[in-house]
Design a protein around this motif. Structure first.
Motif, PDB file in Angstrom:
ATOM      1  N   ASN A 217       0.868  -1.181   0.000  1.00  0.00           N
ATOM      2  CA  ASN A 217       0.000   0.000   0.000  1.00  0.00           C
ATOM      3  C   ASN A 217       0.901   1.225   0.000  1.00  0.00           C
ATOM      4  O   ASN A 217       1.451   1.609   1.029  1.00  0.00           O
ATOM      5  CB  ASN A 217      -0.924  -0.006   1.220  1.00  0.00           C
ATOM      6  N   ASN A 218       1.082   1.816  -1.189  1.00  0.00           N
ATOM      7  CA  ASN A 218       1.984   2.942  -1.275  1.00  0.00           C
ATOM      8  C   ASN A 218       1.697   3.731  -2.540  1.00  0.00           C
ATOM      9  O   ASN A 218       0.671   3.510  -3.176  1.00  0.00           O
ATOM     10  CB  ASN A 218       3.438   2.467  -1.217  1.00  0.00           C
ATOM     11  N   THR A 219       2.596   4.622  -2.926  1.00  0.00           N
ATOM     12  CA  THR A 219       2.375   5.418  -4.126  1.00  0.00           C
ATOM     13  C   THR A 219       3.603   5.379  -5.034  1.00  0.00           C
ATOM     14  O   THR A 219       4.726   5.123  -4.574  1.00  0.00           O
ATOM     15  CB  THR A 219       2.058   6.893  -3.815  1.00  0.00           C
ATOM     16  N   THR A 220       3.372   5.683  -6.298  1.00  0.00           N
ATOM     17  CA  THR A 220       4.470   5.710  -7.264  1.00  0.00           C
ATOM     18  C   THR A 220       5.436   6.864  -7.016  1.00  0.00           C
ATOM     19  O   THR A 220       6.484   6.937  -7.660  1.00  0.00           O
ATOM     20  CB  THR A 220       3.913   5.802  -8.702  1.00  0.00           C
ATOM     21  N   SER A 221       5.113   7.744  -6.089  1.00  0.00           N
ATOM     22  CA  SER A 221       6.012   8.864  -5.772  1.00  0.00           C
ATOM     23  C   SER A 221       7.309   8.397  -5.122  1.00  0.00           C
ATOM     24  O   SER A 221       8.269   9.171  -5.026  1.00  0.00           O
ATOM     25  CB  SER A 221       5.310   9.858  -4.841  1.00  0.00           C
ATOM     26  N   LEU A 222       7.355   7.148  -4.666  1.00  0.00           N
ATOM     27  CA  LEU A 222       8.538   6.638  -3.977  1.00  0.00           C
ATOM     28  C   LEU A 222       9.572   6.024  -4.912  1.00  0.00           C
ATOM     29  O   LEU A 222      10.550   5.432  -4.453  1.00  0.00           O
ATOM     30  CB  LEU A 222       8.123   5.602  -2.925  1.00  0.00           C
ATOM     31  N   MET A 223       9.381   6.137  -6.233  1.00  0.00           N
ATOM     32  CA  MET A 223      10.385   5.615  -7.158  1.00  0.00           C
ATOM     33  C   MET A 223      11.731   6.298  -6.927  1.00  0.00           C
ATOM     34  O   MET A 223      11.801   7.516  -6.746  1.00  0.00           O
ATOM     35  CB  MET A 223       9.954   5.844  -8.608  1.00  0.00           C
ATOM     36  N   VAL A 224      12.800   5.516  -6.965  1.00  0.00           N
ATOM     37  CA  VAL A 224      14.150   6.073  -6.894  1.00  0.00           C
ATOM     38  C   VAL A 224      14.490   6.746  -8.222  1.00  0.00           C
ATOM     39  O   VAL A 224      14.983   7.878  -8.256  1.00  0.00           O
ATOM     40  CB  VAL A 224      15.170   4.970  -6.562  1.00  0.00           C
ATOM     41  N   TYR A 225      14.256   6.040  -9.309  1.00  0.00           N
ATOM     42  CA  TYR A 225      14.425   6.576 -10.659  1.00  0.00           C
ATOM     43  C   TYR A 225      13.048   6.662 -11.286  1.00  0.00           C
ATOM     44  O   TYR A 225      12.351   5.646 -11.412  1.00  0.00           O
ATOM     45  CB  TYR A 225      15.323   5.670 -11.510  1.00  0.00           C
ATOM     46  N   ASN A 226      12.642   7.864 -11.698  1.00  0.00           N
ATOM     47  CA  ASN A 226      11.293   7.988 -12.235  1.00  0.00           C
ATOM     48  C   ASN A 226      11.212   7.395 -13.645  1.00  0.00           C
ATOM     49  O   ASN A 226      12.219   6.985 -14.237  1.00  0.00           O
ATOM     50  CB  ASN A 226      10.798   9.438 -12.168  1.00  0.00           C
ATOM     51  N   ILE A 227      10.003   7.344 -14.178  1.00  0.00           N
ATOM     52  CA  ILE A 227       9.768   6.676 -15.452  1.00  0.00           C
ATOM     53  C   ILE A 227      10.589   7.297 -16.573  1.00  0.00           C
ATOM     54  O   ILE A 227      11.149   6.587 -17.418  1.00  0.00           O
ATOM     55  CB  ILE A 227       8.262   6.727 -15.784  1.00  0.00           C
ATOM     56  N   TYR A 228      10.691   8.606 -16.584  1.00  0.00           N
ATOM     57  CA  TYR A 228      11.391   9.282 -17.668  1.00  0.00           C
ATOM     58  C   TYR A 228      12.903   9.028 -17.583  1.00  0.00           C
ATOM     59  O   TYR A 228      13.584   8.873 -18.610  1.00  0.00           O
ATOM     60  CB  TYR A 228      11.082  10.777 -17.641  1.00  0.00           C
ATOM     61  N   GLN A 229      13.427   8.952 -16.362  1.00  0.00           N
ATOM     62  CA  GLN A 229      14.827   8.581 -16.190  1.00  0.00           C
ATOM     63  C   GLN A 229      15.075   7.147 -16.647  1.00  0.00           C
ATOM     64  O   GLN A 229      16.120   6.836 -17.236  1.00  0.00           O
ATOM     65  CB  GLN A 229      15.232   8.742 -14.722  1.00  0.00           C
ATOM     66  N   GLN A 230      14.114   6.277 -16.384  1.00  0.00           N
ATOM     67  CA  GLN A 230      14.250   4.885 -16.819  1.00  0.00           C
ATOM     68  C   GLN A 230      14.319   4.786 -18.338  1.00  0.00           C
ATOM     69  O   GLN A 230      15.174   4.085 -18.894  1.00  0.00           O
ATOM     70  CB  GLN A 230      13.067   4.065 -16.293  1.00  0.00           C
ATOM     71  N   ILE A 231      13.421   5.490 -19.027  1.00  0.00           N
ATOM     72  CA  ILE A 231      13.397   5.437 -20.491  1.00  0.00           C
ATOM     73  C   ILE A 231      14.675   6.034 -21.064  1.00  0.00           C
ATOM     74  O   ILE A 231      15.272   5.481 -22.007  1.00  0.00           O
ATOM     75  CB  ILE A 231      12.143   6.156 -21.023  1.00  0.00           C
ATOM     76  N   ALA A 232      15.126   7.148 -20.507  1.00  0.00           N
ATOM     77  CA  ALA A 232      16.361   7.774 -20.984  1.00  0.00           C
ATOM     78  C   ALA A 232      17.540   6.820 -20.828  1.00  0.00           C
ATOM     79  O   ALA A 232      18.387   6.698 -21.725  1.00  0.00           O
ATOM     80  CB  ALA A 232      16.605   9.080 -20.230  1.00  0.00           C
TER      81      ALA A 232
END
Length: 287
Positions: A217-232
């Motif tokens: 039970n949490n939120t996607t705000s806790l990503m270490v590397y966000n989605i755009y950083q992952q794609i890059a």
């Protein structure tokens, strides 16, 4: 839009969800492809036709009367990032797992992909079956060397994913791929929500339950590397294609992180939900 791959009367095709109905695109827009990957490959013009599809009486089916399949059934790649939520990193460190110093990637072999409500098989060779609710990105354009700023433009949409994992097989190999790639261990869906429907993918509530018991039970705000950083990062290395899947990490609460671990058993029902994206639910069955 919510786009689905569905089976009705023995035939599988794609549609657009409106309320509790599906507009069958093979009837409403017969010039379009009848599979999601081909639709994504045709790009923006095809998506405009989907948006224009009307709920003609002969093209409408009740959502309850169809079987929802994996929205993208034959992606060329299914990539997943490990240890990408701050609380999950801390949870894993307590188990002696080293905190990564960079993005850690592995493949889920595409043969694991299955539908949003299909069963998940318990392996014969392990009892360490685990779950991971994840936001799944679907790539919409062929892309290479994408900047962080341009990354949103290559995303077709989002799905809920359960990165089902067989922990002892995973940990036996530094690549993790084998433990992540058992057949049926890649449920995704229930539909592809187009990117324009999700104003901020980095602030979505995530919930996973097993037999109704809350586990994550949490939120996607806790990503270490966000989605755009992952794609890059990925596109510095490889070309991403329309329909490629990216699982973006899971928060704390996995079975392996509990004390003692609380792995899945035959008969368990796993429900994974992400705000604005949808719900998938899968029952563990004997192989």
């Amino acid at each position: 839009m919510k786009l689905v791959t569905f089976t009705h009367s023995g035939h599988t095709r794609i549609g657009k969800v409106e309320g509790d109905q599906i507009i069958d695109l093979s009837i409403a827009q017969p010039s379009l492809p009848q599979d999601m990957l081909s639709l994504l490959q045709q790009g923006g013009a095809a998506m405009d036709k989907v948006r224009d599809a009307k709920a003609l009486p002969e093209a409408v089916l009740a959502l309850a009367d169809v079987k929802l399949e994996a929205p993208v059934q034959n992606p060329s790649k299914y990539l997943a990032i490990g240890m990408n939520y701050r609380d999950h990193v801390e949870e894993s460190a307590r188990k002696g797992i080293k905190t990564p110093e960079t993005q850690i990637w592995f493949n889920k072999q595409v043969s694991c992909v299955t539908g949003p409500f299909d069963p998940v098989e318990m392996p014969r060779i392990s009892e360490m079956l685990d779950y991971e609710v994840e936001l799944c990105v679907v790539i919409g354009k062929t892309c290479k060397d994408v900047s962080i700023e341009d990354a949103p433009s290559v995303i077709a949409g989002y799905m809920v994913a359960n990165d089902v994992s067989v922990r002892d097989i995973q940990w036996a190999s530094p690549t993790w791929t084998l433990g992540k790639s058992f057949d049926t261990h890649g449920p995704v869906g229930p539909w592809l929500v187009t990117a324009d429907e999700i104003s901020n993918p980095h602030n979505l509530h995530m919930l996973l339950t097993v037999n109704g018991e809350e586990r994550q039970n949490n939120t996607t705000s806790l990503m270490v590397y966000n989605i755009y950083q992952q794609i890059a990062h990925l596109t510095q290395i490889m070309t991403l294609q329309p329909g490629d899947l990216i699982a973006t990490g899971t928060p704390m609460g996995v079975a392996a992180g509990m004390n003692p671990p609380k792995y899945l058993k035959v008969g368990d029902v796993i429900r994974a939900e992400i705000e604005g994206v949808g719900v998938i639910e899968n029952k563990v069955v004997a192989k």
